[in-house]
Enzyme design. Structure first.
Site, PDB file in Angstrom:
ATOM      1  N   ASP A 122      41.963  42.994  25.531  1.00 17.56           N
ATOM      2  CA  ASP A 122      43.258  43.845  25.765  1.00 17.56           C
ATOM      3  C   ASP A 122      44.833  43.594  25.762  1.00 17.56           C
ATOM      4  OD1 ASP A 122      43.598  46.247  27.641  1.00 17.56           O
ATOM      5  OD2 ASP A 122      44.858  44.423  28.583  1.00 17.56           O
TER       6      ASP A 122
ATOM      7  N   TYR B 227      53.508  42.764  26.667  1.00 21.35           N
ATOM      8  CA  TYR B 227      52.992  41.586  27.083  1.00 21.35           C
ATOM      9  C   TYR B 227      53.784  41.177  26.105  1.00 21.35           C
ATOM     10  CZ  TYR B 227      49.362  44.180  29.440  1.00 21.35           C
ATOM     11  OH  TYR B 227      49.118  44.932  30.388  1.00 21.35           O
TER      12      TYR B 227
ATOM     13  N   LYS C  73      48.948  49.242  23.790  1.00 28.92           N
ATOM     14  CA  LYS C  73      49.080  50.185  24.927  1.00 28.92           C
ATOM     15  C   LYS C  73      50.769  50.834  24.548  1.00 28.92           C
ATOM     16  CE  LYS C  73      47.053  48.089  28.782  1.00 28.92           C
ATOM     17  NZ  LYS C  73      46.626  46.121  28.599  1.00 28.92           N
TER      18      LYS C  73
ATOM     19  N   HIS D  34      50.325  53.959  28.514  1.00 34.28           N
ATOM     20  CA  HIS D  34      50.621  52.343  29.561  1.00 34.28           C
ATOM     21  C   HIS D  34      50.667  53.000  31.216  1.00 34.28           C
ATOM     22  CE1 HIS D  34      51.362  47.686  29.517  1.00 34.28           C
ATOM     23  NE2 HIS D  34      50.784  47.712  30.626  1.00 34.28           N
TER      24      HIS D  34
HETATM   25  N1  LIG Z   1      47.210  48.589  32.183  1.00 35.77           N
HETATM   26  C1  LIG Z   1      47.749  47.704  33.223  1.00 35.77           C
HETATM   27  O1  LIG Z   1      49.384  48.442  34.181  1.00 35.77           O
HETATM   28  C2  LIG Z   1      47.877  46.302  33.756  1.00 35.77           C
HETATM   29  C3  LIG Z   1      47.143  46.201  32.792  1.00 35.77           C
HETATM   30  N2  LIG Z   1      46.556  44.472  33.218  1.00 35.77           N
HETATM   31  C4  LIG Z   1      45.662  43.917  32.430  1.00 35.77           C
HETATM   32  O2  LIG Z   1      44.797  43.686  32.818  1.00 35.77           O
HETATM   33  C5  LIG Z   1      44.392  41.962  32.422  1.00 35.77           C
HETATM   34  C6  LIG Z   1      44.184  40.844  33.797  1.00 35.77           C
HETATM   35  O3  LIG Z   1      44.555  41.015  35.137  1.00 35.77           O
HETATM   36  P1  LIG Z   1      45.684  40.401  35.472  1.00 35.77           P
HETATM   37  O4  LIG Z   1      46.760  40.225  36.098  1.00 35.77           O
HETATM   38  O5  LIG Z   1      45.838  38.588  34.419  1.00 35.77           O
HETATM   39  O6  LIG Z   1      44.969  39.370  36.233  1.00 35.77           O
HETATM   40  P2  LIG Z   1      43.532  38.838  37.159  1.00 35.77           P
HETATM   41  O7  LIG Z   1      42.901  39.621  38.180  1.00 35.77           O
HETATM   42  O8  LIG Z   1      42.582  38.399  35.758  1.00 35.77           O
HETATM   43  O9  LIG Z   1      44.117  36.642  37.163  1.00 35.77           O
HETATM   44  C7  LIG Z   1      44.466  36.317  35.985  1.00 35.77           C
HETATM   45  C8  LIG Z   1      44.541  34.964  36.794  1.00 35.77           C
HETATM   46  O10 LIG Z   1      43.432  33.978  38.008  1.00 35.77           O
HETATM   47  C9  LIG Z   1      43.298  32.443  37.131  1.00 35.77           C
HETATM   48  N3  LIG Z   1      42.216  32.890  36.873  1.00 35.77           N
HETATM   49  C10 LIG Z   1      41.236  33.295  35.485  1.00 35.77           C
HETATM   50  N4  LIG Z   1      39.634  32.781  35.812  1.00 35.77           N
HETATM   51  C11 LIG Z   1      39.637  31.994  36.628  1.00 35.77           C
HETATM   52  C12 LIG Z   1      38.280  31.546  37.229  1.00 35.77           C
HETATM   53  N5  LIG Z   1      37.306  31.479  36.743  1.00 35.77           N
HETATM   54  N6  LIG Z   1      38.531  30.855  38.487  1.00 35.77           N
HETATM   55  C13 LIG Z   1      40.231  30.820  39.606  1.00 35.77           C
HETATM   56  N7  LIG Z   1      41.625  31.277  38.515  1.00 35.77           N
HETATM   57  C14 LIG Z   1      41.256  32.253  37.229  1.00 35.77           C
HETATM   58  C15 LIG Z   1      44.244  33.199  35.741  1.00 35.77           C
HETATM   59  O11 LIG Z   1      44.946  31.948  35.315  1.00 35.77           O
HETATM   60  P3  LIG Z   1      44.784  30.809  34.138  1.00 35.77           P
HETATM   61  O12 LIG Z   1      44.753  31.542  32.897  1.00 35.77           O
HETATM   62  O13 LIG Z   1      45.495  29.803  34.186  1.00 35.77           O
HETATM   63  O14 LIG Z   1      43.447  29.984  33.901  1.00 35.77           O
HETATM   64  C16 LIG Z   1      45.872  34.091  35.463  1.00 35.77           C
HETATM   65  O15 LIG Z   1      46.278  33.354  36.337  1.00 35.77           O
HETATM   66  C17 LIG Z   1      45.688  41.223  32.153  1.00 35.77           C
HETATM   67  O16 LIG Z   1      45.706  40.067  31.648  1.00 35.77           O
HETATM   68  C18 LIG Z   1      45.852  42.997  31.447  1.00 35.77           C
HETATM   69  O17 LIG Z   1      45.472  41.974  30.136  1.00 35.77           O
HETATM   70  C19 LIG Z   1      47.000  43.373  33.799  1.00 35.77           C
HETATM   71  C20 LIG Z   1      47.769  44.641  35.044  1.00 35.77           C
HETATM   72  C21 LIG Z   1      48.390  45.754  35.128  1.00 35.77           C
HETATM   73  O1  LIG Z   2      50.620  46.282  32.276  1.00 30.67           O
HETATM   74  C1  LIG Z   2      51.442  45.498  32.740  1.00 30.67           C
HETATM   75  C2  LIG Z   2      51.911  44.553  33.100  1.00 30.67           C
HETATM   76  O2  LIG Z   2      52.786  44.358  34.062  1.00 30.67           O
HETATM   77  C3  LIG Z   2      53.952  45.394  34.265  1.00 30.67           C
HETATM   78  C4  LIG Z   2      54.739  44.575  35.540  1.00 30.67           C
HETATM   79  O3  LIG Z   2      55.717  43.257  35.468  1.00 30.67           O
HETATM   80  C5  LIG Z   2      53.143  46.853  34.633  1.00 30.67           C
HETATM   81  O4  LIG Z   2      54.714  47.485  34.502  1.00 30.67           O
HETATM   82  C6  LIG Z   2      52.635  46.671  33.953  1.00 30.67           C
HETATM   83  O5  LIG Z   2      51.761  47.961  33.663  1.00 30.67           O
END
Ligand SMILES: NC(=O)C1=CN([C@@H]2O[C@H](COP(=O)(O)OP(=O)(O)OC[C@H]3O[C@@H](n4cnc5c(N)ncnc54)[C@H](OP(=O)(O)O)[C@@H]3O)[C@@H](O)[C@H]2O)C=CC1
Ligand SMILES: O=C1CO[C@H](CO)[C@@H](O)[C@@H]1O
Length: 314
Positions: free
Chosen positions: A43, A48, A77, A110
């Site tokens: 993703d 990003y 996105k 997005h």
């Molecule tokens: N469409 C949108 O608007 C959005 C899309 N996204 C997408 O969704 C993905 C996931 O969301 P995200 O916000 O990253 O959050 P997550 O819920 O995936 O959490 C990620 C965090 O959890 C930690 N982590 C991962 N695995 C473990 C584990 N097994 N035990 C403990 N901690 C863990 C990671 O640490 P570390 O990396 O240090 O291991 C990181 O800090 C994003 O990366 C992005 O691709 C996210 C937000 C908005």
């Molecule tokens: O994917 C995303 C990551 O975080 C941003 C906010 O900091 C959002 O705007 C976005 O949708």
């Protein structure tokens, strides 16, 4: 079951690899580790800021012969500055150039709010107010459909759209969106939205499935999903980690989950979720934490008429 069939017949891997906040210098190895661990769905997003490094890792694994391009499901996105119809194709082409790929498997709108075209991700005036654009979301969506016609992406979808906004697209689409990527975890079940999307044959991709514990704006008082006592109990019972339970939870809801990690052992264990099953009672418990919290409120746009989260029931 490691994939789910989309409404266009394509297979969508149910565990994908998130790349938000995966820092430069670290993300290349993380994506390589993810592909080695078995992830085939990555993703990405223009905003990003790391698509060139994600692409470097993907292409390295293709060159090594570990995967073929057709084995992968690469998502990116369209950012809000590029909603104007004539900007949509160049925006996709820019992501493809960064990723060094010929096509995407899935391209998402997005965020359902249009900003003015800008090199800034979030253009503002001197008073700090966001400079919104006025492109109708259907014009943006029609330009997305043309990307499928042109072979630049196999599928299209949306992200952060509420029920009304999803319905507006489905009623008017020539090519249906395959997914709505939204925040989803036990603190934000998004049940109504999930049920609605299911009724339209649109898969929910659950972002922040672990509750995004490292979000930059977290405060020490925040309730931490990964530390919920009931979650720890369920994890202990299955001899799995809390993160594995949260990812498995999404799969059993019929969703796709895209956890992010840059830590090799977590990358590996987060994908190791296909050898256990949560019971009905586990699933009910995970839906009964009694705490509602949206991590990604994107509140900068809260006064915009298209802000998606005002009338959404969690
Ligand atoms: N469409 C949108 O608007 C959005 C899309 N996204 C997408 O969704 C993905 C996931 O969301 P995200 O916000 O990253 O959050 P997550 O819920 O995936 O959490 C990620 C965090 O959890 C930690 N982590 C991962 N695995 C473990 C584990 N097994 N035990 C403990 N901690 C863990 C990671 O640490 P570390 O990396 O240090 O291991 C990181 O800090 C994003 O990366 C992005 O691709 C996210 C937000 C908005
Ligand atoms: O994917 C995303 C990551 O975080 C941003 C906010 O900091 C959002 O705007 C976005 O949708």
């Amino acid at each position: 079951m490691t994939t789910i069939t989309l409404n266009n017949g394509k297979e969508f891997p149910v565990v994908g690899f998130g790349t938000l906040y995966a820092p430069s210098g670290v993300v290349i190895q993380a994506v390589k580790d993810a592909i080695d661990a078995g992830y085939r769905h990555i993703d990405c997003a223009h905003i990003y800021g790391n698509e060139h490094e994600v692409g470097e890792a993907i292409n390295a694994k293709i060159a090594e012969g570990i995967v073929k391009r057709e084995d992968l499901f690469i998502v990116s996105k369209l950012w809000s500055c590029f909603h104007e119809a004539k900007e949509v194709k160049p925006a996709l082409e820019h992501s493809l150039k960064q990723l060094n790929l010929d096509y995407l498997d899935l391209y998402l709108i997005h965020w359902p709010i249009c900003y003015q075209k800008s090199n800034e991700l979030c253009p503002t005036n001197e008073a700090g107010e966001i400079l919104y654009g006025n492109t109708d979301i259907l014009d943006t969506y029609r330009a997305m459909e043309e990307l499928v016609d042109a072979g630049l992406t196999k599928s299209i979808g949306i992200s952060n759209f509420n029920i009304k906004q999803v319905e507006h697209i489905t009623k008017n689409a020539r090519i249906q969106p395959v997914t709505n990527q939204v925040e989803c975890h036990p603190y934000l079940l998004n049940k109504k939205l999930s049920d609605f999307c299911k009724s339209k044959n649109i898969v929910i991709t659950a972002y922040a499935p672990l509750g995004s514990p490292a979000r930059p704006w977290a405060t020490p008082d925040d309730r931490i999903l990964l530390k919920e006592p009931k979650l720890l109990e369920i994890a202990e019972k299955h001899k799995k980690t809390p993160a594995q339970v949260l990812i498995r939870f999404q799969i059993q809801l019929g969703h796709v989950a895209i956890p992010k990690s840059v830590t090799k052992d977590r990358i590996i264990s987060n994908f190791d979720v296909f050898n256990f099953t949560l019971s009905d009672s586990d699933m009910n418990d995970l839906q009964s934490f009694g705490h509602v919290e949206r991590v990604f409120t994107i509140s900068r746009d809260k006064d915009h008429p298209n802000y998606p989260f005002n009338d959404e029931e969690a």
